[in-house]
Design an enzyme around this catalytic site. Structure first.
Site, PDB file in Angstrom:
ATOM      1  CD  GLU A 103      -1.466  -2.317   2.080  1.00  0.00           C
ATOM      2  OE1 GLU A 103      -2.089  -3.075   2.494  1.00  0.00           O
ATOM      3  OE2 GLU A 103      -0.271  -2.739   1.821  1.00  0.00           O
ATOM      4  CB  THR A 111      20.741 -35.953  -2.755  1.00  0.00           C
ATOM      5  OG1 THR A 111      19.579 -36.619  -2.723  1.00  0.00           O
ATOM      6  CG2 THR A 111      20.805 -34.899  -3.643  1.00  0.00           C
TER       7      THR A 111
END
Length: 357
Positions: free
Chosen positions: A64, A212
């Site tokens: 705003e 991983t």
């Protein structure tokens, strides 16, 4: 200048269109505002566009106030008195790192406020309406609410649960393998890879398992085909492992320029506790799982995944690594609001794992 709409139907149509315009601006803040929500705002006086803005980063002015500043920069300061501001989320009404937006709206002379979604935080919900109405400002909430709610799903989930929104992302061949026979590297093409890095841009953290790290030595950073906005930090790199000793000390996540963004959790059984800490301590709202099939299955079995993103490559690959390890899941899952997009030769299937989200 055209006259203002005279019927309720005309006004409702314009209200929705302008909140949706504000929502387009809010997209510019995706991945930048956590732990705050990405919000957009536009200001009109009649048919005249005065200004627009969005929340850039946590600690900086909200949408705003950015819209009000933009209106001044465009030379429309005198027109703000009596104007209407359209916002995607109920304006904030309390002091934090920035002053309340309600105060800025009142001081600017705005006479009407239209917003999409009511603030879900019980401490603030409805306060803006009361404050603004006390000042004689007309308030209309719930405009384009469905679109605003869908856009803010991750943040709404975090407000409700105290945990990040979890997206499981994986690439696989037609036969459900995450590598192709004789090719232990990625199966997806360049266009799909760029999509993944845009997804990383919109995320606050990426989580993998120790295997991983050992097998792929990933970077887990935003790179391919993505322009990184100024001030955007690389995502937190989160590793779940049985022991830090199992991880190679020369792995890229420990030695590159972003090594301070790497977090390691050892011998974790309480995934929910990790999620709470990632949000409370590191401000994570969106967490991207890029783990292997075994760890992915654990997250699914614990019902901790909200969104599924699967890249399907047109190969029958026959590789050794399965997308999802094991046989029977604890719960059969279905995708809701599923969408399919084509990127090069690959297809991306994306949807929710709970229709109530």
């Amino acid at each position: 200048m055209k006259s203002s709409p005279e019927t309720n139907a005309d006004r409702a149509f314009l209200d929705e269109a302008r909140v949706l315009q504000a929502l387009e601006l809010a997209h510019l803040g995706l991945g930048m505002t956590s732990p705050n929500p990405p919000v957009g705002a536009v200001i009109y006086k009649g048919d005249k566009f005065l200004g627009g803005g969005y929340h850039h980063r946590a600690g900086e002015p909200h949408a705003e106030r950015m819209a009000l500043v933009n209106a001044l920069e465009r030379g429309h300061g005198a027109d703000l008195n009596g104007a209407t501001i359209y916002v995607t989320l109920e304006p904030c009404s309390s002091y934090g790192k920035t002053p309340p937006c309600t105060r800025g709206i009142i001081d600017a002379g705005i006479r009407r406020v239209v917003y999409g979604l009511v603030d879900p935080d019980e401490r603030h919900r409805g306060r803006a309406d009361a404050l603004l109405k006390t000042e004689g400002i007309e308030v209309q909430g719930g405009v384009a609410e469905k679109a605003c709610r869908a856009f803010l799903r991750p943040w709404l989930h975090t407000v409700r649960t105290g945990c990040p929104w979890v997206i499981a992302k994986m690439g696989a061949t037609l036969d459900g393998r995450i590598v192709r026979w004789g090719n232990q590297h990625r199966v997806s093409g360049r266009e799909a890879l760029e999509y993944v890095h845009r997804l990383r841009l919109q995320s606050d953290a990426i989580l993998v398992g120790g295997r991983t790290v050992r097998t792929d030595n990933p970077q887990l950073t935003i790179r391919f085909g993505v322009e990184i906005p100024e001030g955007k930090k690389q995502p937190w790199r989160v590793v779940l492992t049985q022991s830090m000793k199992n991880l190679p000390p020369d792995a890229r996540i420990f030695t590159d320029e972003h090594s301070a963004r790497t977090l390691v959790y050892e011998r974790v059984d309480d995934f929910q506790g990790v999620l709470h800490e990632l949000h409370e301590k590191y401000g994570v709202v969106t967490l991207l799982l890029e783990c292997g099939g075994h760890l992915l299955r654990e997250w699914l079995d614990r019902d901790l995944v909200q969104e599924w993103v699967q890249i399907v490559s047109p190969y029958i690959g026959g590789g050794s690594e399965l997308l999802l390890s094991g046989n029977d899941l604890k719960i059969e899952r279905q995708l809701f609001d599923a969408q399919i997009q084509k990127f090069g030769n690959d297809f991306v299937i994306r949807g929710l794992l709970n229709k109530e989200l």
